[in-house]
Design a protein around this motif. Sequence first.
Motif, PDB file in Angstrom:
ATOM      1  N   GLY A 518       0.802  -1.217   0.000  1.00 20.98           N
ATOM      2  CA  GLY A 518       0.000   0.000   0.000  1.00 20.98           C
ATOM      3  C   GLY A 518       0.832   1.263   0.000  1.00 20.98           C
ATOM      4  O   GLY A 518       0.285   2.351  -0.022  1.00 20.98           O
ATOM      5  N   SER A 519       2.156   1.136   0.054  1.00 20.49           N
ATOM      6  CA  SER A 519       3.088   2.255   0.084  1.00 20.49           C
ATOM      7  C   SER A 519       2.876   3.120   1.318  1.00 20.49           C
ATOM      8  O   SER A 519       1.904   3.858   1.449  1.00 20.49           O
ATOM      9  CB  SER A 519       2.971   3.127  -1.172  1.00 20.49           C
ATOM     10  OG  SER A 519       3.850   4.228  -1.063  1.00 20.49           O
ATOM     11  N   ALA A 520       3.809   3.014   2.262  1.00 17.54           N
ATOM     12  CA  ALA A 520       3.714   3.783   3.498  1.00 17.54           C
ATOM     13  C   ALA A 520       3.689   5.281   3.223  1.00 17.54           C
ATOM     14  O   ALA A 520       2.988   6.041   3.900  1.00 17.54           O
ATOM     15  CB  ALA A 520       4.893   3.430   4.406  1.00 17.54           C
ATOM     16  N   ASP A 522       2.552   6.727   0.481  1.00 14.20           N
ATOM     17  CA  ASP A 522       1.224   7.044  -0.041  1.00 14.20           C
ATOM     18  C   ASP A 522       0.210   7.159   1.091  1.00 14.20           C
ATOM     19  O   ASP A 522      -0.627   8.061   1.090  1.00 14.20           O
ATOM     20  CB  ASP A 522       0.763   5.957  -1.016  1.00 14.20           C
ATOM     21  CG  ASP A 522       1.167   6.277  -2.444  1.00 14.20           C
ATOM     22  OD1 ASP A 522       1.078   7.448  -2.821  1.00 14.20           O
ATOM     23  OD2 ASP A 522       1.567   5.351  -3.159  1.00 14.20           O
ATOM     24  N   ARG A 523       0.278   6.249   2.043  1.00 16.98           N
ATOM     25  CA  ARG A 523      -0.666   6.295   3.165  1.00 16.98           C
ATOM     26  C   ARG A 523      -0.466   7.557   3.990  1.00 16.98           C
ATOM     27  O   ARG A 523      -1.433   8.146   4.487  1.00 16.98           O
ATOM     28  CB  ARG A 523      -0.497   5.048   4.045  1.00 16.98           C
ATOM     29  CG  ARG A 523      -0.952   3.756   3.372  1.00 16.98           C
ATOM     30  CD  ARG A 523      -1.184   2.654   4.399  1.00 16.98           C
ATOM     31  NE  ARG A 523       0.019   2.340   5.148  1.00 16.98           N
ATOM     32  CZ  ARG A 523       0.926   1.454   4.748  1.00 16.98           C
ATOM     33  NH1 ARG A 523       0.773   0.804   3.603  1.00 16.98           N
ATOM     34  NH2 ARG A 523       1.987   1.206   5.490  1.00 16.98           N
ATOM     35  N   PHE A 524       0.784   7.973   4.148  1.00 20.26           N
ATOM     36  CA  PHE A 524       1.056   9.212   4.869  1.00 20.26           C
ATOM     37  C   PHE A 524       0.424  10.402   4.146  1.00 20.26           C
ATOM     38  O   PHE A 524      -0.187  11.270   4.782  1.00 20.26           O
ATOM     39  CB  PHE A 524       2.562   9.424   5.014  1.00 20.26           C
ATOM     40  CG  PHE A 524       2.937  10.777   5.552  1.00 20.26           C
ATOM     41  CD1 PHE A 524       2.778  11.065   6.897  1.00 20.26           C
ATOM     42  CD2 PHE A 524       3.420  11.766   4.702  1.00 20.26           C
ATOM     43  CE1 PHE A 524       3.111  12.320   7.391  1.00 20.26           C
ATOM     44  CE2 PHE A 524       3.756  13.026   5.194  1.00 20.26           C
ATOM     45  CZ  PHE A 524       3.603  13.296   6.540  1.00 20.26           C
ATOM     46  N   TYR A 525       0.587  10.437   2.818  1.00 22.03           N
ATOM     47  CA  TYR A 525      -0.020  11.529   2.051  1.00 22.03           C
ATOM     48  C   TYR A 525      -1.539  11.515   2.172  1.00 22.03           C
ATOM     49  O   TYR A 525      -2.183  12.556   2.324  1.00 22.03           O
ATOM     50  CB  TYR A 525       0.380  11.427   0.579  1.00 22.03           C
ATOM     51  CG  TYR A 525       1.806  11.841   0.291  1.00 22.03           C
ATOM     52  CD1 TYR A 525       2.436  12.820   1.045  1.00 22.03           C
ATOM     53  CD2 TYR A 525       2.530  11.248  -0.736  1.00 22.03           C
ATOM     54  CE1 TYR A 525       3.738  13.191   0.792  1.00 22.03           C
ATOM     55  CE2 TYR A 525       3.845  11.611  -1.003  1.00 22.03           C
ATOM     56  CZ  TYR A 525       4.440  12.586  -0.232  1.00 22.03           C
ATOM     57  OH  TYR A 525       5.725  12.957  -0.491  1.00 22.03           O
ATOM     58  N   GLU A 526      -2.129  10.320   2.100  1.00 24.03           N
ATOM     59  CA  GLU A 526      -3.584  10.209   2.200  1.00 24.03           C
ATOM     60  C   GLU A 526      -4.069  10.658   3.581  1.00 24.03           C
ATOM     61  O   GLU A 526      -5.070  11.362   3.703  1.00 24.03           O
ATOM     62  CB  GLU A 526      -4.017   8.763   1.927  1.00 24.03           C
ATOM     63  CG  GLU A 526      -3.826   8.340   0.474  1.00 24.03           C
ATOM     64  CD  GLU A 526      -4.016   6.850   0.278  1.00 24.03           C
ATOM     65  OE1 GLU A 526      -4.365   6.165   1.268  1.00 24.03           O
ATOM     66  OE2 GLU A 526      -3.803   6.362  -0.850  1.00 24.03           O
ATOM     67  N   TYR A 527      -3.351  10.231   4.630  1.00 26.80           N
ATOM     68  CA  TYR A 527      -3.723  10.637   5.986  1.00 26.80           C
ATOM     69  C   TYR A 527      -3.595  12.152   6.142  1.00 26.80           C
ATOM     70  O   TYR A 527      -4.480  12.813   6.709  1.00 26.80           O
ATOM     71  CB  TYR A 527      -2.826   9.924   6.999  1.00 26.80           C
ATOM     72  CG  TYR A 527      -3.131  10.286   8.437  1.00 26.80           C
ATOM     73  CD1 TYR A 527      -4.143   9.631   9.131  1.00 26.80           C
ATOM     74  CD2 TYR A 527      -2.397  11.284   9.085  1.00 26.80           C
ATOM     75  CE1 TYR A 527      -4.429   9.967  10.450  1.00 26.80           C
ATOM     76  CE2 TYR A 527      -2.675  11.631  10.396  1.00 26.80           C
ATOM     77  CZ  TYR A 527      -3.691  10.971  11.077  1.00 26.80           C
ATOM     78  OH  TYR A 527      -3.977  11.315  12.372  1.00 26.80           O
ATOM     79  N   ARG A 530      -6.490  13.845   4.399  1.00 34.46           N
ATOM     80  CA  ARG A 530      -7.774  13.753   5.110  1.00 34.46           C
ATOM     81  C   ARG A 530      -7.776  14.557   6.399  1.00 34.46           C
ATOM     82  O   ARG A 530      -8.734  15.260   6.701  1.00 34.46           O
ATOM     83  CB  ARG A 530      -8.091  12.288   5.418  1.00 34.46           C
ATOM     84  CG  ARG A 530      -8.481  11.449   4.236  1.00 34.46           C
ATOM     85  CD  ARG A 530      -9.147  10.152   4.686  1.00 34.46           C
ATOM     86  NE  ARG A 530      -8.332   9.442   5.658  1.00 34.46           N
ATOM     87  CZ  ARG A 530      -7.426   8.515   5.341  1.00 34.46           C
ATOM     88  NH1 ARG A 530      -7.229   8.211   4.062  1.00 34.46           N
ATOM     89  NH2 ARG A 530      -6.724   7.895   6.271  1.00 34.46           N
TER      90      ARG A 530
END
Length: 595
Positions: A518-520, A522-527, A530
Motif C-alpha cells: 500500500g506504500s507507506a 502514499d498512506r502518509f499523504y492520504e492521511y 484527510r
Amino acid sequence: MMRPILLALTALLAPALVALSLAVAPSVRRRGAPAAALTILASLASFGAAVALLFEHSARLTVPWLRTGARVIAEVGVNVDGVSTSMLVVVTFVALCVQVFSLGYMHDESPPAFGRYFAYHALFLFSMNLLVLAPNLLQLFAGWELVGVTSYLLIGFYYKKPSAAHAAVKAFWVTKFADMGFLFGLLTLFVATGSFSFNVALTPPVAVAVTLLFFLAVVGKSAQFPLHVWLPDAMEGPTPVSALLHAATMVAAGVFLVVRADPLFAQAESTRTVMLVVGVGTALFAALLALVQTDIKKVLAYSTCSQLGYMIAALGAGSMLGGFFHLTTHAFFKALLFLAAGSIIHAVGSNELSKMGGLARRMPVTFAAFTIGALSLAAVPGFSGFFSKDLVLEAVAGKLGSIPLALLVATAFLTAFYMGRVLVVAFLGAPSSDEAAHAHEAGWSMKLPLLALAALSLVAGFFAAPFAKLHGQAYHFHFGGVAAVGTAAGLLGLVLAYTLSSARIARATRAVSELARGSAVDRFYEYSFRRVTLVLSDSLAWVDRYVVDGMINLLGYRTIDAGRGMRPLQTGMAPDYVLAVVVGAASLAAWTVLR
C-alpha cells in the motif's frame, strides 16, 4: 556553422511536424498504420540528425521571444553543445527503439487507438527535444511542461481503465506540485539577474534559493523521495510507454536539468549536500521496495527510482560526469529491461512473476536481452552499468564521512539481489502457468529493438573516455578499492539470489514487505490530506461562507434597507420636486441671513 543548426532543427521539427499533421488530419491518425509509419520516420530522422551532431562544433541560434520595449527578456532557439547532443542521441535512439517495439506490442489495438498512441509519441519526442536543445532555462521550462502533459496522455492511454486514469492524474499533479519550484526558481533568478541563463553569477543566498527551488522540481520529475510515489503507479500505461518515459527520457529530465544548470548548482554547496542526502536515501529506500515487488514492471519502476538516486547523489557530490554518464548507460539497459519485460508480458499475459518461470528455453532472445540488462544494472564488470556506477561511487567516496559510499554499496548489493531474483523466478525453473508453458518469442519488430539496446548495454561503458571528452573532461579507468567493493557487493547479491529460495527471501524481507504494501508514503499523504488538508480547507470554507460572505451580505442588506427608507422621497411627481427646491432655497436663504 549553419550545418549544426540545420541538424538541430531537423531533430526538433521532424517529430513536431508529424504531431501537427496527425492532429489536423484525424483521418490519417484513425487509420493507425500511417501514423505509426510517419512517427517512426520522424524519429529516425531525428536520431540521424542527433548522431551527425556528435561530429559538429558547438553552435547556437536564437531569436527574440519576449520583449518589453527595446529590451529582450527571453529568447527561443536551439543550443548545440556536448551536453545537448549527447542527451539528444539518447532520447532519440530510445524513442526509436520503443516505437519499433510498439509495432508488435500494440498491434491488437484498434486503428484509431493505434494512431493516437503514435501521435502522442511524436508529440512527446518533440517536447523532449525542445527541452534538450533549449538555449535558456525559460525554454527548457516550456519543454519540461510539455513533457509533463504528454506523459499524462501516455500513462493514461487506457483512459477507460480506472487505475490507468488515476495513475495519469496522480503523475500529473505530483509533478505539477514540484514544478512550482521550477517556476519560482525562474522568477527568483530573473529578479536577481534579469536573465534566464544557465551560467550566470549569483550571490550565495540567491544561488541557494534558486537551486533549491529547481531541485524541488527535480525531485518531482525524477521521482526522488518523498515525491517518488507517482512512478510505480505510472506502470499502468503500456509497457513501451514505461520504457520511454520512466527509464530513459521523462524521469531523466530532472537529472538533465541539474547537468544543464551545473554552473548554477556549483555556486550552492548547501544545495549539493541536500542533493547528495536525498539521492542516497532514495537509492537505498527504493531498492528495498523493489526487493519485495511481485509485479515485474514495479520491480523495474522502483529500480528506476533507485538508479535516479545514484545520479542525483553523483551530481550532489559534484561529479557532473558521473551523474550524466550513469544517466546515459542507464537509459540503454533500463529501456532494454522494460522492453524485455514487455516481451514477457506479451507472451504470458500477466505482469506477475508468479505466472512466469521456465522462459529461458522458450524465449531465448528475451532471456539473453533481459540477462544483459540485469547484469548491467547489477554493475557486473564489463557491462555498461559497471563503468558508470563506478564513477558514481568514486564521486561520493569521502563525502560526509563515507556514509553515502557505504549506503550506495549496500544499494548495489540489493540491486543485484532483486534483479537476480527476477532472473531466477521468471526464466529458470519450471513454468508456473499454462501461458508460461506455451510462451514464445514475438516477431522481429519486438526482437530488433531488444538486440540494439542489448548491444549498447554491452559496449556503452567502453565509450566513457570519448563521452568525457565531449564534455570537456578526462576519464581514466582504474580498478581501485571502491570499484572492487562495489563489484563484490553486486556479485554477492547475484549469488545469494540464485541460491536462496523464494520462501527464504519472503521471510527475510517481511518487514520491507509491510512497508511496501500500500506504500507507506502514499498512506502518509492520504492521511495528511484527510486530517490536515481537508480539515483546513473546511475551516477556511466556513470562514469564507459565514465571515467574509456574511460581512459582504450584511453590507448589501443594509444598503437595500437604506434604499427602501429613501424610496418615499422619490415620488416621480414634478410638483413635489419643485416644492423641495423652493423649501431648500428658502432654508438656505434664511440660514445665510441669520448667520
